[in-house]
Motif scaffolding. Structure first.
Motif, mmCIF file in Angstrom:
data_model
loop_
_atom_site.group_PDB
_atom_site.id
_atom_site.type_symbol
_atom_site.label_atom_id
_atom_site.label_comp_id
_atom_site.label_asym_id
_atom_site.label_seq_id
_atom_site.Cartn_x
_atom_site.Cartn_y
_atom_site.Cartn_z
ATOM 1 N N PRO A 2 0.697 -1.319 0.175
ATOM 2 C CA PRO A 2 0.116 -0.038 -0.001
ATOM 3 C C PRO A 2 0.690 1.280 -0.030
ATOM 4 C CG PRO A 2 -0.947 -1.662 1.578
ATOM 5 C CD PRO A 2 0.360 -1.895 1.135
ATOM 6 N N ILE A 3 1.987 1.453 0.505
ATOM 7 C CA ILE A 3 2.923 2.412 0.439
ATOM 8 C C ILE A 3 3.850 2.266 -0.778
ATOM 9 C CG2 ILE A 3 2.724 2.971 2.621
ATOM 10 C CD1 ILE A 3 5.340 1.778 3.289
ATOM 11 N N ARG A 15 5.910 -0.056 -1.820
ATOM 12 C CA ARG A 15 7.247 -0.791 -1.636
ATOM 13 C C ARG A 15 7.029 -2.212 -1.954
ATOM 14 N NH1 ARG A 15 10.480 2.783 1.887
ATOM 15 N NH2 ARG A 15 9.595 4.868 1.364
ATOM 16 N N LEU A 38 10.373 1.370 7.720
ATOM 17 C CA LEU A 38 9.401 2.185 7.577
ATOM 18 C C LEU A 38 8.503 2.481 8.923
ATOM 19 C CD1 LEU A 38 8.211 0.426 4.542
ATOM 20 C CD2 LEU A 38 9.289 2.558 4.513
ATOM 21 N N VAL A 66 6.286 8.028 7.069
ATOM 22 C CA VAL A 66 5.758 6.793 6.469
ATOM 23 C C VAL A 66 4.763 6.111 7.296
ATOM 24 C CG1 VAL A 66 6.221 4.474 5.445
ATOM 25 C CG2 VAL A 66 7.901 6.398 4.760
ATOM 26 N N GLN A 96 1.613 7.453 7.494
ATOM 27 C CA GLN A 96 0.740 7.689 6.099
ATOM 28 C C GLN A 96 -0.305 6.811 6.165
ATOM 29 O OE1 GLN A 96 3.463 6.899 2.828
ATOM 30 N NE2 GLN A 96 1.765 6.420 1.455
ATOM 31 N N GLU A 97 -1.727 7.231 5.563
ATOM 32 C CA GLU A 97 -2.847 6.523 5.578
ATOM 33 C C GLU A 97 -2.621 5.563 4.175
ATOM 34 O OE1 GLU A 97 -6.664 8.608 5.543
ATOM 35 O OE2 GLU A 97 -6.501 8.258 7.580
ATOM 36 N N VAL A 98 -3.064 4.325 4.337
ATOM 37 C CA VAL A 98 -3.194 3.446 3.505
ATOM 38 C C VAL A 98 -4.487 2.623 3.346
ATOM 39 C CG1 VAL A 98 -0.737 3.047 3.494
ATOM 40 C CG2 VAL A 98 -2.312 1.571 4.863
ATOM 41 N N LYS A 112 -9.531 2.635 5.621
ATOM 42 C CA LYS A 112 -8.113 3.466 5.491
ATOM 43 C C LYS A 112 -7.726 3.233 7.102
ATOM 44 C CE LYS A 112 -8.543 6.655 2.085
ATOM 45 N NZ LYS A 112 -8.311 8.130 1.786
ATOM 46 N N THR A 149 -3.560 4.170 9.214
ATOM 47 C CA THR A 149 -2.013 4.222 8.931
ATOM 48 C C THR A 149 -1.317 3.323 8.613
ATOM 49 O OG1 THR A 149 -1.462 4.405 11.473
ATOM 50 C CG2 THR A 149 -2.317 6.672 10.644
ATOM 51 N N PHE A 150 -0.215 3.294 8.210
ATOM 52 C CA PHE A 150 0.748 2.172 7.600
ATOM 53 C C PHE A 150 0.890 1.555 9.113
ATOM 54 C CE2 PHE A 150 5.066 0.563 7.737
ATOM 55 C CZ PHE A 150 5.006 -0.359 6.719
#
Length: 190
Positions: A55-56, A58, A81, A87, A90-92, A98, A100-101
């Protein structure tokens, strides 16, 4: 955020110790996860680390023939990460909405580590004790899961081909330890 990072590190340390203790001839031992060997349990954990990176944008580290080295590489990729606040926060998009990571790592792969650590320990004759702090936390979150989502967790393929999050609940005595009750709830025979 530090609590999530520290929890992941502690759980990953324990899982890594279990992987280190597996003898070469034990990788094919059957595990409590139906259809999985001890090696399959570790392969699953490594793969889940890779899925968390998608989702980010990678990708997972390349696999080798060494499960311990592969787990360490996957763990490092996630840890690096988590250690980056930009990171980690970050919302995924996830199958459950949804977040955060860091929250996704905490609620998926980090929660998997103690449970699959138990599977690996059972398959290879290691100490099966799950950290009581993790047992309490996992019991609280699992018993708070809405019935509809719990049913989805027990439905093979609901989250992708060949993915079964929990098995059918296993009945355990009412006075069983919290660890045994948790294991029964997620479909393991304690």
């Amino acid at each position: 955020m530090n609590e999530i990072v520290e929890r992941y590190q502690r759980r990953a340390d324990a899982f890594e110790a279990n992987v280190e203790a597996v003898a070469a001839e034990q990788w094919d031992n059957p595990s409590p996860c139906e259809k999985w060997s001890a090696g399959d349990v570790v392969d699953h954990i490594i793969a889940m680390h890779g899925y968390m990176l998608r989702p980010i944008g990678r990708s997972a580290p390349e696999r080798t023939e060494d499960r311990l080295a592969d787990f360490r590489a996957a763990r490092k990729a996630v840890q690096d990460l988590l250690d980056d606040p930009a990171v980690a926060g970050q919302e995924v998009e996830t199958p459950t909405g949804k977040m955060t990571f860091a929250a996704q790592i905490d609620g998926v792969v980090s929660d998997d580590l103690p449970l699959h650590g138990w599977d690996l320990a059972r398959a290879t004759g290691q100490d099966e004790t799950i950290d009581p702090v993790d047992v309490e936390r996992l019991w609280a979150s699992t018993t708070a899961t809405p019935a509809e989502l719990m049913e989805q967790y027990r439905t093979p393929g609901a989250f992708g081909p060949d993915v079964e999050v929990f098995g059918a609940e296993v009945s355990v005595p009412a006075d069983a330890s919290l660890q045994d009750r948790l294991l029964g709830l997620i479909g393991r025979q304690p």
